[in-house]
Design a protein around this motif. Sequence first.
Motif, mmCIF file in Angstrom:
data_model
loop_
_atom_site.group_PDB
_atom_site.id
_atom_site.type_symbol
_atom_site.label_atom_id
_atom_site.label_comp_id
_atom_site.label_asym_id
_atom_site.label_seq_id
_atom_site.Cartn_x
_atom_site.Cartn_y
_atom_site.Cartn_z
ATOM 1 N N GLN A 2 0.840 -1.200 0.000
ATOM 2 C CA GLN A 2 0.000 0.000 0.000
ATOM 3 C C GLN A 2 0.873 1.246 0.000
ATOM 4 O O GLN A 2 1.985 1.236 0.525
ATOM 5 C CB GLN A 2 -0.917 0.006 1.225
ATOM 6 C CG GLN A 2 -1.895 -1.146 1.211
ATOM 7 C CD GLN A 2 -2.941 -1.007 2.298
ATOM 8 O OE1 GLN A 2 -2.675 -0.512 3.373
ATOM 9 N NE2 GLN A 2 -4.147 -1.458 1.996
ATOM 10 N N LEU A 3 0.332 2.323 -0.583
ATOM 11 C CA LEU A 3 1.035 3.607 -0.574
ATOM 12 C C LEU A 3 1.017 4.209 0.818
ATOM 13 O O LEU A 3 0.030 4.098 1.541
ATOM 14 C CB LEU A 3 0.354 4.592 -1.530
ATOM 15 C CG LEU A 3 0.458 4.334 -3.013
ATOM 16 C CD1 LEU A 3 -0.315 5.411 -3.778
ATOM 17 C CD2 LEU A 3 1.897 4.305 -3.468
ATOM 18 N N THR A 4 2.098 4.876 1.150
ATOM 19 C CA THR A 4 2.159 5.669 2.377
ATOM 20 C C THR A 4 1.732 7.097 2.021
ATOM 21 O O THR A 4 1.600 7.428 0.841
ATOM 22 C CB THR A 4 3.606 5.712 2.914
ATOM 23 O OG1 THR A 4 4.413 6.358 1.931
ATOM 24 C CG2 THR A 4 4.134 4.320 3.217
ATOM 25 N N PRO A 5 1.539 7.953 3.023
ATOM 26 C CA PRO A 5 1.260 9.361 2.703
ATOM 27 C C PRO A 5 2.351 9.975 1.814
ATOM 28 O O PRO A 5 2.062 10.719 0.887
ATOM 29 C CB PRO A 5 1.194 10.029 4.079
ATOM 30 C CG PRO A 5 0.703 8.929 4.973
ATOM 31 C CD PRO A 5 1.372 7.675 4.454
ATOM 32 N N ARG A 6 3.608 9.627 2.080
ATOM 33 C CA ARG A 6 4.705 10.126 1.235
ATOM 34 C C ARG A 6 4.544 9.631 -0.200
ATOM 35 O O ARG A 6 4.767 10.380 -1.156
ATOM 36 C CB ARG A 6 6.054 9.682 1.799
ATOM 37 C CG ARG A 6 7.203 10.164 0.940
ATOM 38 C CD ARG A 6 8.559 9.725 1.437
ATOM 39 N NE ARG A 6 9.577 10.322 0.572
ATOM 40 C CZ ARG A 6 10.846 10.085 0.677
ATOM 41 N NH1 ARG A 6 11.308 9.283 1.617
ATOM 42 N NH2 ARG A 6 11.695 10.655 -0.149
ATOM 43 N N GLY A 7 4.172 8.369 -0.350
ATOM 44 C CA GLY A 7 3.954 7.813 -1.671
ATOM 45 C C GLY A 7 2.828 8.515 -2.411
ATOM 46 O O GLY A 7 2.927 8.790 -3.611
ATOM 47 N N ARG A 8 1.753 8.836 -1.692
ATOM 48 C CA ARG A 8 0.621 9.549 -2.308
ATOM 49 C C ARG A 8 1.006 10.965 -2.736
ATOM 50 O O ARG A 8 0.624 11.430 -3.807
ATOM 51 C CB ARG A 8 -0.585 9.567 -1.364
ATOM 52 C CG ARG A 8 -1.340 8.240 -1.336
ATOM 53 C CD ARG A 8 -2.663 8.357 -0.595
ATOM 54 N NE ARG A 8 -2.490 8.472 0.849
ATOM 55 C CZ ARG A 8 -2.251 7.443 1.657
ATOM 56 N NH1 ARG A 8 -2.176 6.225 1.181
ATOM 57 N NH2 ARG A 8 -2.117 7.633 2.951
ATOM 58 N N ARG A 9 1.787 11.651 -1.898
ATOM 59 C CA ARG A 9 2.240 13.012 -2.254
ATOM 60 C C ARG A 9 3.152 12.968 -3.479
ATOM 61 O O ARG A 9 3.026 13.790 -4.388
ATOM 62 C CB ARG A 9 2.991 13.661 -1.072
ATOM 63 C CG ARG A 9 2.085 14.114 0.058
ATOM 64 C CD ARG A 9 2.835 14.979 1.066
ATOM 65 N NE ARG A 9 4.034 14.346 1.613
ATOM 66 C CZ ARG A 9 4.042 13.550 2.686
ATOM 67 N NH1 ARG A 9 2.911 13.276 3.334
ATOM 68 N NH2 ARG A 9 5.170 13.038 3.119
ATOM 69 N N SER A 10 4.049 12.021 -3.502
ATOM 70 C CA SER A 10 4.971 11.870 -4.631
ATOM 71 C C SER A 10 4.207 11.542 -5.907
ATOM 72 O O SER A 10 4.485 12.093 -6.982
ATOM 73 C CB SER A 10 5.977 10.755 -4.301
ATOM 74 O OG SER A 10 6.909 10.616 -5.324
ATOM 75 N N LEU A 11 3.225 10.662 -5.798
ATOM 76 C CA LEU A 11 2.407 10.291 -6.949
ATOM 77 C C LEU A 11 1.624 11.488 -7.470
ATOM 78 O O LEU A 11 1.508 11.682 -8.689
ATOM 79 C CB LEU A 11 1.448 9.157 -6.584
ATOM 80 C CG LEU A 11 0.436 8.777 -7.663
ATOM 81 C CD1 LEU A 11 1.133 8.330 -8.947
ATOM 82 C CD2 LEU A 11 -0.503 7.695 -7.148
#
Length: 148
Positions: A99-108
């Motif tokens: 699953q994406l982390t908050p950091r992953g979602r921001r980067s995406l």
Amino acid sequence: MGQDGVGVDLETSLGYLLKEASSALRVAMEEVLRPLGMTVTHYSCLELLAQRPGLSNSELARGAFVTRQSMNVLLQTLEREGYVTRPAEAPVGKVLPTQLTPRGRRSLAKASVAVRAVEVRMLSGLTETEQAGAFRIMQSMIHSLRDG
């Protein structure tokens, strides 16, 4: 046939033209993703996880057009850098859900804006009607090759 009677005339080969378009799109995407510290595969993985959380390594690899081994290496890197999380142990008989982390979602989110700009540029020479027609034609070709 080519001029020598062998093979395909690349100037009139739709398959070759599609490959050239795909290559040009990938290069343009890599150019806008590089400053964000991403590759197209990295972006594809995050996008797939945003749309379908919990995909397996194999499903992610298929969706990003890479081998399972390449995806596993990428997932380890993404996990180490805090873009995704994977449980230490899978539920019995299940794969490890990523699953994406908050950091992953921001980067995406940043990457999606950059990639969308490339797509807009790619389609800038087409009217809306031509874009819709191109979309239908591409879907038809894919359908014919997969089901034919």
